[in-house]
Scaffold this motif. Structure first.
Motif, mmCIF file in Angstrom:
data_model
loop_
_atom_site.group_PDB
_atom_site.id
_atom_site.type_symbol
_atom_site.label_atom_id
_atom_site.label_comp_id
_atom_site.label_asym_id
_atom_site.label_seq_id
_atom_site.Cartn_x
_atom_site.Cartn_y
_atom_site.Cartn_z
ATOM 1 N N LEU A 129 63.361 38.687 79.708
ATOM 2 C CA LEU A 129 63.729 37.513 80.500
ATOM 3 C C LEU A 129 63.836 37.874 81.981
ATOM 4 C CD1 LEU A 129 64.709 34.531 80.564
ATOM 5 C CD2 LEU A 129 67.022 35.393 80.192
ATOM 6 N N SER A 130 64.298 39.090 82.265
ATOM 7 C CA SER A 130 64.519 39.520 83.652
ATOM 8 C C SER A 130 63.232 39.591 84.475
ATOM 9 C CB SER A 130 65.205 40.888 83.677
ATOM 10 O OG SER A 130 64.421 41.834 82.977
ATOM 11 N N LYS A 131 62.070 39.646 83.786
ATOM 12 C CA LYS A 131 60.784 39.690 84.517
ATOM 13 C C LYS A 131 60.450 38.350 85.140
ATOM 14 C CE LYS A 131 58.851 43.747 82.893
ATOM 15 N NZ LYS A 131 57.654 44.553 82.920
ATOM 16 N N GLY A 132 61.112 37.279 84.677
ATOM 17 C CA GLY A 132 60.920 35.959 85.286
ATOM 18 C C GLY A 132 59.720 35.202 84.748
ATOM 19 N N TYR A 133 59.638 33.947 85.191
ATOM 20 C CA TYR A 133 58.604 32.998 84.779
ATOM 21 C C TYR A 133 58.494 32.905 83.267
ATOM 22 C CZ TYR A 133 55.349 29.623 86.563
ATOM 23 O OH TYR A 133 54.768 28.435 86.915
ATOM 24 N N VAL A 134 59.610 32.535 82.650
ATOM 25 C CA VAL A 134 59.680 32.303 81.203
ATOM 26 C C VAL A 134 59.695 30.802 80.912
ATOM 27 C CG1 VAL A 134 61.185 32.547 79.182
ATOM 28 C CG2 VAL A 134 60.811 34.501 80.696
ATOM 29 N N ILE A 135 60.467 30.066 81.730
ATOM 30 C CA ILE A 135 60.587 28.617 81.538
ATOM 31 C C ILE A 135 59.348 27.923 82.102
ATOM 32 C CG2 ILE A 135 62.019 26.578 81.995
ATOM 33 C CD1 ILE A 135 63.415 28.704 80.256
ATOM 34 N N ALA A 136 58.829 26.968 81.367
ATOM 35 C CA ALA A 136 57.598 26.273 81.758
ATOM 36 C C ALA A 136 57.818 25.371 82.968
ATOM 37 C CB ALA A 136 57.082 25.448 80.580
ATOM 38 N N ASP A 137 56.752 25.196 83.748
ATOM 39 C CA ASP A 137 56.789 24.237 84.860
ATOM 40 C C ASP A 137 56.977 22.832 84.290
ATOM 41 O OD1 ASP A 137 56.365 26.140 86.852
ATOM 42 O OD2 ASP A 137 54.187 26.045 86.628
ATOM 43 N N GLY A 138 57.718 22.010 85.024
ATOM 44 C CA GLY A 138 57.917 20.625 84.596
ATOM 45 C C GLY A 138 59.109 20.418 83.692
ATOM 46 N N PHE A 139 59.773 21.519 83.278
ATOM 47 C CA PHE A 139 60.923 21.358 82.381
ATOM 48 C C PHE A 139 62.202 21.065 83.154
ATOM 49 C CE2 PHE A 139 64.529 22.987 79.894
ATOM 50 C CZ PHE A 139 64.367 22.230 78.742
ATOM 51 N N ASN A 140 62.359 21.687 84.329
ATOM 52 C CA ASN A 140 63.585 21.528 85.109
ATOM 53 C C ASN A 140 63.208 21.289 86.574
ATOM 54 O OD1 ASN A 140 65.796 22.990 86.915
ATOM 55 N ND2 ASN A 140 66.827 22.297 85.058
ATOM 56 N N ASP A 141 63.650 20.150 87.110
ATOM 57 C CA ASP A 141 63.254 19.760 88.476
ATOM 58 C C ASP A 141 63.712 20.769 89.522
ATOM 59 O OD1 ASP A 141 62.055 17.534 87.471
ATOM 60 O OD2 ASP A 141 63.733 16.185 87.890
ATOM 61 N N GLU A 142 64.953 21.234 89.396
ATOM 62 C CA GLU A 142 65.488 22.182 90.383
ATOM 63 C C GLU A 142 64.688 23.483 90.369
ATOM 64 O OE1 GLU A 142 69.702 24.372 91.625
ATOM 65 O OE2 GLU A 142 69.585 23.250 89.744
ATOM 66 N N LEU A 143 64.361 23.952 89.168
ATOM 67 C CA LEU A 143 63.582 25.189 89.035
ATOM 68 C C LEU A 143 62.188 25.013 89.639
ATOM 69 C CD1 LEU A 143 63.486 28.062 87.826
ATOM 70 C CD2 LEU A 143 62.663 27.061 85.702
ATOM 71 N N ASP A 144 61.575 23.861 89.384
ATOM 72 C CA ASP A 144 60.242 23.596 89.952
ATOM 73 C C ASP A 144 60.288 23.597 91.476
ATOM 74 O OD1 ASP A 144 59.231 23.383 87.422
ATOM 75 O OD2 ASP A 144 59.133 21.198 87.403
#
Length: 363
Positions: A129-144
């Motif tokens: 998980l620490s490597k990043g970019y696990v959560i898909a684009d479009g799932f969370n507005d703040e993250l996007d």
């Protein structure tokens, strides 16, 4: 010799079955009927084996989810397993066999869980998980938004520079950065003296030929850019932990699915074993008769030199006429092999497998 299972969970269950053979005649016959169906339908065997290969080790996955120690790649493997459940269920329900239909009915597709994993995780995440970019684009507005800022921070700053230049008429407006007060707008004295500086710009530094200003928009962007990486990591971790918590609500149905698939894997494996090595369906019954025709030792026959055939043996024992057999012969003539093969044939029959013999009636 016996292991033609496809999944690790099938292999583990096979070992358990060997250590704990059945004494329930109904259950023994149920297993034999399923093996017979797989044995007689090569197309069913082929379809099932292809689907089962994509399942992986559901039992281990669910154990990791229960302890919260599951990595992103393992969750994506769970998604692939859930994806294969639908076709497996359809295959079982269309088999026209009551035992397989019952198993098919019991399979729970967990469609909401599948949809959640598909929506939340990228298709090929890193193991850590620490490597990043696990959560898909479009799932969370703040993250996007934060990802967009990190990826496009230079372009965003240039856009602000152009917009402010057009708005104020200061054509040589520049955006810079220093460690004292962050991002700033720099205006030469020529434009400053023309009264083009908007009221909402705050002066931060005066130089010989220019002055530097900050705006609310710049400060907000600066805060976002400088803290974006850290925030991205925090948001991904939070969302990932929420996903694991959601997965934990499905532990029971996934465990149930894993048990069904492991059982089917074993029975499929028995059908492959029978098909490849000429095993036959035994008749296991309530009598006190053991009648084996052309019995073979399952291990020895597969270790013979190429072209050398195993010499089969008949065995007949019952409670009235033939309770005892005496086997005589020189050393290395196969006396113990006959004893062991008879025991192994009985054992195979009682775990639900076909047996290495022309026919076998086992009381």
């Amino acid at each position: 010799i016996l292991d033609y299972t496809i999944s690790p969970m099938g292999a583990r269950l096979l070992r358990k079955w060997l250590l704990l053979p059945l004494k329930d005649l109904i259950e023994i016959n149920r297993r034999h009927e399923i093996v017979e169906l797989f044995f007689n339908q090569e197309e069913l065997r082929d379809k099932y084996s292809l689907l089962l290969k994509s399942i992986g080790d559901l039992e281990r996955l669910i154990a990791k989810i229960a302890t919260g120690k599951v990595n992103p790649r393992e969750i994506v493997q769970l998604k692939k397993a859930l994806e294969a459940l639908g076709p497996i269920k359809e295959l079982l329900l269309a088999s026209s066999n009551k035992h397989l239909e019952i198993l098919g009915d019991k399979i729970q597709l967990c469609e909401q869980l599948y949809a959640l994993i598909k929506k939340q995780l990228i298709d090929d995440p890193p193991t850590l998980l620490s490597k990043g970019y696990v959560i898909a684009d479009g799932f969370n507005d703040e993250l996007d938004e934060l990802r967009n800022i990190v990826a496009n921070s230079k372009d965003i700053l240039l856009d602000i520079q152009k917009a402010e230049a057009e708005k104020t008429g200061i054509t040589n407006l520049k955006i810079g950065f220093n460690n004292v007060f962050g991002y700033y707008l720099e205006v030469t004295n020529k434009y400053k003296n023309q009264g083009l500086i908007p009221d909402d710009w705050v002066r931060k530094q005066t130089l010989t030929g220019s002055e530097r200003y900050i705006t609310d928009e710049l400060k907000k962007l600066e805060s976002k850019i400088l803290g974006a990486e850290e925030k991205i990591s925090g948001i991904e971790e939070r969302l990932y932990l929420e996903l694991i918590a959601a997965l934990q609500a499905y532990i029971s149905p996934i465990q149930s699915n894993a048990e069904i698939l492991a059982e089917l894997d074993c029975l499929y494996g028995f059908s492959q074993l029978a098909f490849k090595h000429n095993y036959t369906k035994p008749d296991v019954n309530d009598s006190l008769v053991l009648d084996i025709k052309d019995g073979r030792h399952p291990v020895i026959e597969q270790q013979l030199a190429l072209g050398e055939a195993f010499v089969p043996n008949d065995i007949y024992l019952d409670s009235n006429d033939q309770q005892i057999i005496m086997i005589t012969g020189p050393n290395m003539s196969g006396k113990s092999a006959v004893l062991r093969q008879t025991a192994l044939i009985c054992l195979l029959a009682q775990i639900g497998s076909f047996v290495p013999a022309t026919s076998a009636s086992i009381g």
